[in-house]
Enzyme design. Sequence first.
Site, PDB file in Angstrom:
ATOM      1  N   HIS A  16      43.064  52.033  59.975  1.00 48.28           N
ATOM      2  CA  HIS A  16      44.170  51.307  60.599  1.00 48.28           C
ATOM      3  C   HIS A  16      45.220  52.247  61.187  1.00 48.28           C
ATOM      4  O   HIS A  16      45.953  51.848  62.086  1.00 48.28           O
ATOM      5  CB  HIS A  16      44.814  50.370  59.571  1.00 48.28           C
ATOM      6  N   SER A  42      40.435  51.558  65.650  1.00 52.07           N
ATOM      7  CA  SER A  42      38.970  51.577  65.681  1.00 52.07           C
ATOM      8  C   SER A  42      38.444  52.220  66.960  1.00 52.07           C
ATOM      9  O   SER A  42      39.059  52.133  68.026  1.00 52.07           O
ATOM     10  CB  SER A  42      38.432  50.150  65.556  1.00 52.07           C
ATOM     11  N   GLU A  92      13.984  53.604  44.173  1.00 54.74           N
ATOM     12  CA  GLU A  92      14.191  52.492  45.096  1.00 54.74           C
ATOM     13  C   GLU A  92      14.115  52.996  46.535  1.00 54.74           C
ATOM     14  O   GLU A  92      14.292  54.191  46.813  1.00 54.74           O
ATOM     15  CB  GLU A  92      15.562  51.845  44.842  1.00 54.74           C
TER      16      GLU A  92
END
Length: 417
Positions: free
Chosen positions: A225, A229, A297
């Site tokens: 912020h 962006s 995994e």
Amino acid sequence: MSQTSKPCPDQDKQKKINKKTISQWIEERLPVFSMIQREYIRFPIPRNLNIWWTFGAVLTVVLVLMLATGIFLAMSYTPSAEGAFASIEMIERRVPSGWLLRSLHMAGSNLFLAFLYLHIFRGLYYGSYKNPRELVWFSGLFLMLMVMMTAFAGYILPWGQMSYWAANVVIQAISSIPWIGEGLAHWLMGGSSPNDLTLHRYFVLHFVMAFLIIGVVFIHVVCLHFVKSNNPKGIEPKTKEETLPFYPYYVAKDAVVIVVSLLLLILLAFLFPDLLTNSENYTPANPLETPANIAPEWYFLPFYGILQLIPFKFLGLVLSAGSLLILFAVPWLDRSSIKSATYRPLYRLSLFILLIAFVILGIVGKYHTHGGLIWLGRLALLYYYLHFLMILPFSHRFELKRILPVSLLDDDKGIKS
């Protein structure tokens, strides 16, 4: 004849006080509502953001779901070698809705890592690591490392056959570090082999890290912020017309992707739970019986594949850890003044080949017992490091020059040779 009495000044003052809402009372003491208005409602966002910028909101929602389900699962879990597997069975069969909590937790962990990898890839593609967003990039990478540590600790907790041997493999890799490896492995394991202390320490690590991740997410959002962006074109907005307020435009877009993601999570949790774990993990840990094919995994497979490709354990550990740590150097390795890969054809091609190499390393991690994959995996590993150490720093010298748009409202222009 009745006489109407005039209200006294004290009564008028009291009425004005009573009209003051609770939100106003809080705002005078802690301006939280104005902060929400400034940072999450009126916050200016580049108007050309695409779906790649929605994964941050999805990750936040999935993180909250993981924390909520994890807290309830921890209430019934027993962190001991003798009781861990039995407590998981009890959660699945006897705790009310325990099977649902565990299925959502497992599905959430898989989706979280998947969206996190996509989030990192988006940053690489659109140059979100470049000035002035280096701290956004660093906090995001640090968050990824923390999530991976938390996920690995969580994978150990069921204390099934694959959990036990996965912990054993990682500890053996750590023990290969010169001078400090043996002591560090003994401290992490609490002995010479996985035992009660190992499980208890991983349980504490998994639980504590989950809450520390919230703090890093807060830092990540604050950094974002402050510098605003990035966007697909890689140019900074110059006028108000080039931006849109976060609410309602991007709230609506994020909400659609969040709903679709939650539907995918429910689909995995209810219909395809077996996709989320190895079948070996449904049997209790047996130190005397090694599984035919030890594999973690799916989100750890590329890094595990690197370990399997290198015959020297320590070198394999260095290259596996380096494949993550090299991402921290990307802001300095990339010397191009253009941020977005949309305007860098050579870099864009290299980035997609890098993605293919990453997938090949994952396949090697899954099927490393097949000798034919070893050399293919080594080529993929070589290209992985070549991309960051050679192509990324020097590709800008060989790319055709492209004229960047002046404004976010302009259409893209063609290539200028």
